[in-house]
Scaffold this active site. Structure first.
Site, PDB file in Angstrom:
ATOM      1  N   LYS A 162      -4.261  13.258   9.350  1.00  0.00           N
ATOM      2  CA  LYS A 162      -5.174  13.526   7.951  1.00  0.00           C
ATOM      3  C   LYS A 162      -5.030  11.944   7.146  1.00  0.00           C
ATOM      4  O   LYS A 162      -4.192  11.599   6.621  1.00  0.00           O
ATOM      5  CB  LYS A 162      -4.265  14.362   6.990  1.00  0.00           C
ATOM      6  CG  LYS A 162      -5.221  14.616   5.894  1.00  0.00           C
ATOM      7  CD  LYS A 162      -4.172  15.151   4.789  1.00  0.00           C
ATOM      8  CE  LYS A 162      -4.022  14.085   3.659  1.00  0.00           C
ATOM      9  NZ  LYS A 162      -5.097  13.474   2.998  1.00  0.00           N
ATOM     10  N   GLU A 237       7.771   6.894   5.275  1.00  0.00           N
ATOM     11  CA  GLU A 237       7.821   5.482   4.589  1.00  0.00           C
ATOM     12  C   GLU A 237       6.936   5.631   3.236  1.00  0.00           C
ATOM     13  O   GLU A 237       6.077   6.145   3.161  1.00  0.00           O
ATOM     14  CB  GLU A 237       6.555   4.686   5.280  1.00  0.00           C
ATOM     15  CG  GLU A 237       7.273   4.248   6.828  1.00  0.00           C
ATOM     16  CD  GLU A 237       8.462   3.350   7.006  1.00  0.00           C
ATOM     17  OE1 GLU A 237       8.706   2.738   5.961  1.00  0.00           O
ATOM     18  OE2 GLU A 237       9.148   3.544   7.759  1.00  0.00           O
ATOM     19  N   CYS A 271       2.714  -1.585  -0.438  1.00  0.00           N
ATOM     20  CA  CYS A 271       3.934  -1.272  -0.412  1.00  0.00           C
ATOM     21  C   CYS A 271       4.882  -2.215  -0.590  1.00  0.00           C
ATOM     22  O   CYS A 271       5.945  -1.778  -1.313  1.00  0.00           O
ATOM     23  CB  CYS A 271       4.334  -0.055   0.723  1.00  0.00           C
ATOM     24  SG  CYS A 271       3.982  -0.960   2.172  1.00  0.00           S
ATOM     25  N   GLU A 372       7.352   1.420  -9.542  1.00  0.00           N
ATOM     26  CA  GLU A 372       5.970   0.946  -8.706  1.00  0.00           C
ATOM     27  C   GLU A 372       4.833   1.259  -9.684  1.00  0.00           C
ATOM     28  O   GLU A 372       4.507   2.070  -9.764  1.00  0.00           O
ATOM     29  CB  GLU A 372       5.997   1.838  -7.538  1.00  0.00           C
ATOM     30  CG  GLU A 372       5.153   1.083  -6.478  1.00  0.00           C
ATOM     31  CD  GLU A 372       4.936   1.933  -5.364  1.00  0.00           C
ATOM     32  OE1 GLU A 372       5.053   3.179  -5.231  1.00  0.00           O
ATOM     33  OE2 GLU A 372       4.877   1.389  -4.033  1.00  0.00           O
TER      34      GLU A 372
END
Ligand code: NAD
Length: 483
Positions: A162, A237, A271, A372
């Site tokens: 997905k 992750e 990331c 973040e």
């Protein structure tokens, strides 16, 4: 595969929303059922294919990707926005991973060890888990799906993937290439749709044996919780707040190059993006001035056009997040050194553009230094020493990547040892991983697994230890050892 409901959604170019990149099936839970059933049915046949043959199919897929690299990269810039040089890099990473895992078709090494008993042989072998459910983000539209798919496939798993709703086209392209390379029907299945409609039922499905997820820490936690009751293998992750540490003996030209590329490459939507830069106070004024000058010169626009350095944010919601953090940083009294606004009008009218933005004089406690943003915003933090830089570096909830700029080997080795991150660089920015070393992070970035390299095989396999006794009589381990 069309959705059972017949519904579709449009995917538009984030640099110019007038352009429809493609129309995709808006899959739902019933489509997940069909995809998992197809993967489950295909599993016994696929695992029975000799591993080197599975590897050969991957090798052919890599060869096709090489031929189509340019066309696929252009598709990716249109759907994701990053500049063409970077989407070429993304496709190249998929090529590298596919070749690497093709090689694993002839390796997948296990162990043989001597037995403590006579006339007994023992070894360990890898076996596939079964159906792998893969959930991927939009920032590396082909690289990340390939990091998951290729190790899963070469071990004999079948797959349901997905992709993020913003970037389904790159996975469509990858799946087509695998089919053309000879992958049998049902081995890879794709469902395109939202997290709640498709991601949830996929990760909860009882026939999915392993879930591999890359995305935000918030959603990762949900994946972990969904997998826990059935003890399902779960590989996560997640986010990062990566730091570059610039020491007073650093080559500043090199450090500024690294800060610009690490902070604003992929519009800061990596990331591993260098969203924090700790700079020794002795060189802080000069570093800040040079960093700002270079950043102001970046050309922002449509990544397909030559000369453009930085593309748009992926969507309006991501751009609003960037604006929200600009306001938060101002409220915290961080000093806005450049940028800070969305870009509108002219060539920017129909895209989600934002200026590359730097905040200076940041303290490590500020939200802009800890959270973040996932956009083109960098916090520069003055520090007094290497020790302080390391302390600041390790003070956040994430542990993906870090780097140091120094000419002093002692400082480099100290930082290498002390930084609790999964990836570390010396005299290079926080980005630039290669496929043949493990990739992943500590703390809230990951749950102890690694992608890429042989470590990726651990995620998608189980070990089986096998003992063969050819003595012709019962021998009891730890008991009949002849003492
Ligand atoms: P996201 O968490 O919003 O989405 C990731 C994927 O999860 C998408 O496919 C999404 O549709 C799906 N999803 C959303 N809600 C779900 C739910 N309830 N159940 C199941 N699936 C669901 O992340 P994003 O915005 O696509 O990507 C940005 C994030 O990804 C950042 O935090 C970034 O750091 C992280 N990221 C991490 C790595 C890494 O390797 N550590 C690499 C790239 C991106």
């Amino acid at each position: 595969m069309d959705a059972v409901s017949g519904r579709t959604f449009e995917n538009r170019n984030p640099a110019d929303t007038r352009e429809v990149v493609g129309t995709f099936a808006e899959s739902g839970p019933e489509d997940v059922q069909r995809a998992v059933a197809a993967a489950r049915d295909a599993f016994p046949r696929w695992r029975a294919v000799a591993a080197p043959k599975r590897g050969e199919i991957l090798f052919r897929a890599a060869e096709i990707l090489v031929k189509r690299k340019e066309e696929i990269s252009r598709d990716m810039t249109r759907e994701m926005g990053k500049v063409l040089a970077e989407t070429r890099g993304d496709v190249q990473e998929a090529i590298d991973m596919t070749y690497y895992m093709a090689g694993e078709g002839r390796r997948q090494f296990g162990q043989t060890t001597p037995s403590e008993l006579p006339d007994k042989f023992q070894m360990s072998v890898r076996m596939p888990v079964g159906v792998a459910g893969l959930i991927t983000p939009w920032n590396f539209p082909m690289a990340i799906p390939s990091w998951k798919m290729m190790p899963a496939l070469v071990l004999g798993n079948t797959v349901v993937i997905k992709p993020a709703t913003d970037t389904p086209l790159s996975v469509v392209n990858l799946v087509k290439v695998l089919e053309e390379a000879g992958l049998p029907a049902g081995v890879v299945n794709m469902v395109t749709g939202g997290g709640a409609e498709v991601g949830e039922p996929l990760m909860r499905h009882q026939d999915v044996g392993v879930v591999s997820f890359t995305g935000s820490t918030g959603v990762g936690r949900k994946v972990s919780e969904a997998c826990a009751p059935a003890f399902k293998h779960c590989h996560l992750e997640m986010g990062g707040k990566n730091i570059i540490m610039v020491m007073d003996d650093a080559r500043l030209d090199l450090a500024v190059d690294g800060a610009v590329w690490g902070g604003f490459g992929t519009t800061g939507q990596r990331c591993t993006a260098a969203s924090r830069i700790a700079v020794h106070k002795k060189v802080y004024p000069e570093f800040a001035a040079r960093f700002v000058e270079r950043t102001k010169a970046l050309r922002v626009g449509n990544g397909l056009e030559p000369g453009i350095d930085m593309g748009p944010c992926i969507n309006e919601s991501q751009r609003r997040t960037v604006e929200k953090y600009v306001e938060i940083a101002k409220g915290e009294r961080a000093k806005l050194l450049c940028g800070g606004h969305r870009l509108e009008g002219g060539a920017w009218t129909h895209g989600f553009f934002h200026e590359p933005t730097i905040f200076g004089d940041c303290s490590p406690a500020m939200r802009i230094s800890r959270e973040e943003v996932f956009g083109p915003v960098v916090a520069v933090i003055p520090v007094d020493s290497l020790e302080e830089a390391i302390e600041v570096g390790n003070s956040v909830e994430y542990g993906l990547s870090a780097s140091i700029y120094t000419q002093d080997i002692n400082k480099a080795f100290t930082a290498m040892r002390e930084m609790y991150t999964g990836i570390f660089y010396v005299n290079a920015p926080t980005i630039g991983a290669e496929t043949h070393l493990p990739f992943g992070g500590t703390k809230n970035t990951g749950n102890g697994h690694r992608e890429a390299c042989v470590q990726a095989l651990e995620v998608f396999g189980e070990w089986k230890s096998i003992y063969i006794d050819y003595s012709g009589h019962l021998q009891r381990a730890q008991i009949d050892t002849g003492e």
